[in-house]
Design a protein around this motif. Structure first.
Motif, mmCIF file in Angstrom:
data_model
loop_
_atom_site.group_PDB
_atom_site.id
_atom_site.type_symbol
_atom_site.label_atom_id
_atom_site.label_comp_id
_atom_site.label_asym_id
_atom_site.label_seq_id
_atom_site.Cartn_x
_atom_site.Cartn_y
_atom_site.Cartn_z
ATOM 1 N N PHE A 95 0.938 -1.290 0.026
ATOM 2 C CA PHE A 95 0.222 -0.024 0.194
ATOM 3 C C PHE A 95 0.828 1.204 -0.026
ATOM 4 O O PHE A 95 0.267 2.390 0.250
ATOM 5 C CB PHE A 95 -1.004 0.137 1.181
ATOM 6 N N CYS A 96 2.275 1.230 -0.334
ATOM 7 C CA CYS A 96 2.965 2.352 -0.335
ATOM 8 C C CYS A 96 2.799 3.358 -1.538
ATOM 9 O O CYS A 96 2.522 2.819 -2.506
ATOM 10 C CB CYS A 96 4.533 1.828 -0.196
ATOM 11 N N THR A 97 2.962 4.577 -1.244
ATOM 12 C CA THR A 97 2.719 5.504 -2.441
ATOM 13 C C THR A 97 3.873 6.324 -2.724
ATOM 14 O O THR A 97 3.902 6.930 -3.515
ATOM 15 C CB THR A 97 1.627 6.544 -2.116
ATOM 16 N N ASP A 98 5.026 6.078 -1.902
ATOM 17 C CA ASP A 98 6.201 6.897 -2.151
ATOM 18 C C ASP A 98 7.495 5.601 -1.789
ATOM 19 O O ASP A 98 7.220 5.036 -0.913
ATOM 20 C CB ASP A 98 6.279 8.252 -1.083
ATOM 21 N N ILE A 99 8.409 6.361 -2.522
ATOM 22 C CA ILE A 99 9.357 5.235 -2.272
ATOM 23 C C ILE A 99 10.333 5.139 -0.955
ATOM 24 O O ILE A 99 11.019 4.260 -0.407
ATOM 25 C CB ILE A 99 10.774 5.630 -3.729
ATOM 26 N N TRP A 100 10.199 6.418 -0.272
ATOM 27 C CA TRP A 100 10.832 6.298 0.950
ATOM 28 C C TRP A 100 9.988 5.682 2.202
ATOM 29 O O TRP A 100 10.777 4.815 2.975
ATOM 30 C CB TRP A 100 10.887 7.868 1.488
ATOM 31 N N THR A 101 8.721 5.516 1.923
ATOM 32 C CA THR A 101 8.076 4.702 2.930
ATOM 33 C C THR A 101 8.139 3.290 2.548
ATOM 34 O O THR A 101 8.207 2.324 3.588
ATOM 35 C CB THR A 101 6.496 5.089 2.849
ATOM 36 N N PHE A 102 8.242 2.729 1.274
ATOM 37 C CA PHE A 102 8.466 1.694 0.673
ATOM 38 C C PHE A 102 9.740 1.214 1.176
ATOM 39 O O PHE A 102 9.636 -0.142 1.744
ATOM 40 C CB PHE A 102 8.370 1.529 -0.876
#
Length: 393
Positions: A95-102
């Motif tokens: 459910f990630c929408t940005d690379i840093w959170t991913f």
């Protein structure tokens, strides 16, 4: 081998093999969709490649954290807990929408997956010794070689029918399956063999294992080979897809052929009568494969020349894994959890170093330099180990 192990039969080898193969699945499963993820996150190749590094840092740190704990509290409960962490982190990745959170979830995914890797070797050491341990480690190594074959092929096939998130849903399903399977495993570290000292002393074993030169050389050897291996892992999606023009599915097929050689090498290791001979043959394969690969990349030779070089390189890596694992774990049998943690973490520390390095500057030059450096270091450590280790007859 205990009577209980005989009664369990094939179930334990299959589950432990799947657990020890968790590392390749965490790193290899989504390789075919990495270029797609770069576009989805509107990110750079380097940041997407950092997800590999984050996962490998988690795999390394998780083993350091979990391994010694199992020497004190037992294997099974901690194994199940670590797999539950992997499941939760996998949900986060989907459910990630940005690379840093991913990348942050990838870190926790690695920590959770580390439990399977470190505990599988500890359980094997609890149950086996000598020839039996060597054969079992070869079996685990062969299964570990099949995992990289399956992972990118499945990932590549999924990429044709789903977005990159679908690949991580499949990885989530694998985590759930392993968690359920682990509930059927028996505890292999009986109460009387567990550490009764405080956690400070338990984690102190992480440093004490390095007093053993055989263990240290084995660990340095596998770590150096990991620089070669993960340099290939991190660079191959971009080399084969963006430079050689392969589709994600064709890349997964080529990757599977290469990875199959890890299993072939690992399976071959048990055929050697002497450990020293096996170690030297592994170094030879790594050296020949690295030289051929670097020449192919720097001279822009055909893929039909590049592919055999990958095959030889990975066969050497597969050949080295079970023999160094057996030597390391047999030499520190009384500290199996700590030894497994250090030994397993070293491979992924190497991966965390190699993965971002191949993305610096020119990809072909960086990949060649990283792989050559790893091979030279591996050769020095492995040949020294071969001179010191006793032959296994």
């Amino acid at each position: 081998m205990t009577a209980e192990t005989k009664r369990v039969g094939i179930f334990i080898p299959i589950v432990l093999g799947m657990l020890t193969a968790f590392g390749p699945f965490i790193t290899d499963f989504y390789l075919p969709v990495m270029p797609e993820m770069t576009e989805y996150f509107h990110s750079s190749t380097a940041l997407v490649s950092m997800s590999l590094t984050a996962g490998m840092i988690g795999l390394a740190a998780g083993q350091i954290l979990i391994g010694p704990l199992t020497d004190k509290y037992g294997r099974k409960g901690i194994l199940i807990g670590s797999l539950l962490l992997f499941v939760l982190a996998s949900i986060g990745c989907v459910f990630c929408t940005d690379i840093w959170t991913f990348n942050a979830f990838r870190l926790f995914q690695g920590i959770g997956g580390a439990g399977g890797i470190v505990i599988s070797k500890s359980m094997a050491t609890d149950m086996y010794s000598g020839h039996e341990l060597a054969r079992f480690m070869a079996l685990l190594g062969a299964i570990n070689g099949v995992a990289p074959v399956c992972a990118p092929v499945i990932g590549g096939a999924l990429s044709a029918v789903t977005a990159w998130q679908g690949v991580f849903v499949a990885l989530l399903g694998i985590g759930i399956l392993l968690a359920l399977s682990s509930t059927r495993l028996h505890e292999t570290l009986v109460e009387e063999k567990r550490f009764t000292t405080g956690l400070g002393d338990v984690y102190g074993n992480l440093f004490r294992v390095f007093r053993n030169p055989i263990f240290t050389l084995s660990t340095l050897s596998i770590m150096a080979s990991g620089i070669c291996f993960f340099g290939y892992i991190a660079s191959s999606p971009f080399i084969l897809q963006e430079i050689y023009g392969l589709s994600p599915f064709m890349y997964s097929i080529c990757f599977a052929i290469n990875a199959l050689m890890i299993g072939v090498g690992a399976g071959t290791a048990s055929l050697f009568r002497r450990q020293a001979t096996c170690l030297r043959m592994a170094v030879l394969c790594l050296g020949v494969g690295t030289l051929a690969m670097s020449t192919s990349l720097l001279l822009a030779l055909s893929i039909w020349i590049l592919m055999p070089s990958y095959i030889i390189l990975l066969a050497g890596f597969g050949l080295l894994q079970p023999v160094t694992t057996t030597i390391a774990m047999d030499s520190e049998r009384n500290n199996a959890g700590a030894a497994s943690a250090i030994f397993g973490a070293s491979l992924f520390v190497a991966g965390g170093i190699a993965s971002p390095l191949v993305g610096i500057g020119n990809l072909l030059w960086a990949t060649s330099i990283v792989t050559v450096a790893g091979t030279l270091l591996c050769g020095a450590c492995t040949l020294t180990l071969a001179r010191r280790v006793k032959s296994l007859r």
